[in-house]
Motif scaffolding. Structure first.
Motif, mmCIF file in Angstrom:
data_model
loop_
_atom_site.group_PDB
_atom_site.id
_atom_site.type_symbol
_atom_site.label_atom_id
_atom_site.label_comp_id
_atom_site.label_asym_id
_atom_site.label_seq_id
_atom_site.Cartn_x
_atom_site.Cartn_y
_atom_site.Cartn_z
ATOM 1 N N ASN A 43 0.865 -1.183 0.000
ATOM 2 C CA ASN A 43 0.000 0.000 0.000
ATOM 3 C C ASN A 43 0.902 1.233 0.000
ATOM 4 O OD1 ASN A 43 -1.573 2.241 0.948
ATOM 5 N ND2 ASN A 43 -3.155 0.778 1.604
ATOM 6 N N HIS A 292 -6.453 -4.396 -1.105
ATOM 7 C CA HIS A 292 -5.491 -3.306 -0.965
ATOM 8 C C HIS A 292 -5.734 -2.464 0.294
ATOM 9 C CE1 HIS A 292 -4.464 -4.229 -5.183
ATOM 10 N NE2 HIS A 292 -3.279 -3.823 -4.786
ATOM 11 N N ARG A 294 -8.432 -0.794 1.155
ATOM 12 C CA ARG A 294 -9.106 0.480 0.927
ATOM 13 C C ARG A 294 -10.589 0.450 1.312
ATOM 14 N NH1 ARG A 294 -5.256 0.859 -3.790
ATOM 15 N NH2 ARG A 294 -6.727 -0.243 -5.114
#
Ligand code: PMP
Length: 306
Positions: A43, A292, A294
């Motif tokens: 990330n 990821h 998010r």
């Protein structure tokens, strides 16, 4: 492999190039080993590497070991900790794939599971896309059958069983396809060589049940949860007939390495209109966001290397 600097081997983290086994090792000769496969996602905003669902991967790893009558001196927690320590030392700043392996470690002749030493090794490698991930994959129905639960259980990620996957994959690639669907001994679609399978029919998401000779995929479990909770879809786990892969509206395959891979043709017949369908597209995008780190509510699945 030159970027891999460390490995967990025989109870310690050591230089990767020192982690060596004898050619007489039981697991190598008889396939008496089992493995896992995890992904670490870099990330760039947080400048951290996040491992996706390590505890779930290691729970399955321990169950594969159990099938092979191994009594490992580990827990999912201890294996996760070792993995984080290892990745920290390797200092990755890119996506990686982590490969834990447990194997019958004695050197010698004699096929069995009992009275043998068990060992665990772990290493990581840089890893990008696996297989056809951007455009749709063309798949074939393999002429090989999937290993049966009463032969080598597909539920365990057993090294010896991957000779079955390798036969299937190579024949598919040599015949010009990207991947294959594999029928089990009952003639139902089980999975791919290293991926689970999903289809959409009339808005319902359908995947083979865990008693259809599949590996109980962590990605499969993730997709089922996202489909139910975020897309509000009905998800049905049941046997899938061969011809349903042809008449369904959408088809995709899932795995840690493959992620969500859309299938646009089966044996030269297009799936749906031959393009990625709307449900596959939404699940694929959401999955990508989740791994990821998010999507806040799923952040507990992303374990930071620190
Ligand atoms: N089936 C098989 C045979 C596999 O090897 C894999 C890859 N581990 C999968 C399915 C997908 O499992 P997961 O989502 O846990 O990677």
């Amino acid at each position: 492999m030159e970027q891999t600097t460390h490995a967990y081997f025989e109870g310690k983290i050591i230089p990767f190039t020192d982690a060596k086994i004898s050619i007489a090792t039981h697991g190598l000769n008889y396939g008496t080993a089992a493995f896992g496969g995890l992904r670490g996602y870099w990330n760039d905003d947080k400048k951290k590497l996040f491992i996706f669902r390590p505890m779930d991967h290691y729970r399955r790893f321990m169950l594969s070991a159990k099938i092979l009558a191994m009594d490992l001196p580990h827990t999912p927690e201890s294996l996760t900790r070792i993995t984080l320590d290892l990745l920290k030392l390797d200092n990755w700043q890119q996506d990686v794939y982590v490969r834990p392996l447990c194997y019958k470690a004695d050197a010698g002749i004699g096929v069995r599971l009992h009275d043998l030493r068990d060992e665990v090794s772990i290493f990581a490698i840089p890893f990008g896309a696996y297989g056809k991930n951007e455009d749709g994959a063309h798949v074939t129905m393999s002429s090989w059958r999937r290993v049966d639960d009463n032969v080598i259980p597909a539920r365990g990620k057993i090294s010896g069983a991957y000779a079955n996957s390798a036969l299937i994959k190579t024949d598919a690639i040599k015949a010009g396809f990207d991947e294959a669907l594999v029928l089990d001994h009952n003639g139902h679609i089980s999975e791919g060589t290293a991926m689970n399978v999903f289809m959409v029919r009339d808005g319902v998401l359908i995947t083979p049940s865990v008693s259809d000779n599949i590996l109980e995929g962590i990605t499969r479990r993730t997709i089922i949860e996202l489909a139910k909770k975020d897309l509000g879809l009905e998800v049905v786990e049941r046997s899938i007939d061969r011809t349903e892969a042809i008449v369904c509206d959408e088809l995709f395959m899932t795995g840690t390495a493959a992620q969500v891979m859309v299938v646009t043709s089966v044996d030269h017949r297009s799936v749906g209109d031959g393009k990625m369908g709307p449900i596959t597209a939404r699940l694929r995008d959401l999955f990508n966001e989740v791994v990821h780190g998010r999507v806040e509510k799923y952040n507990h699945w992303n374990v930071a290397v620190e």
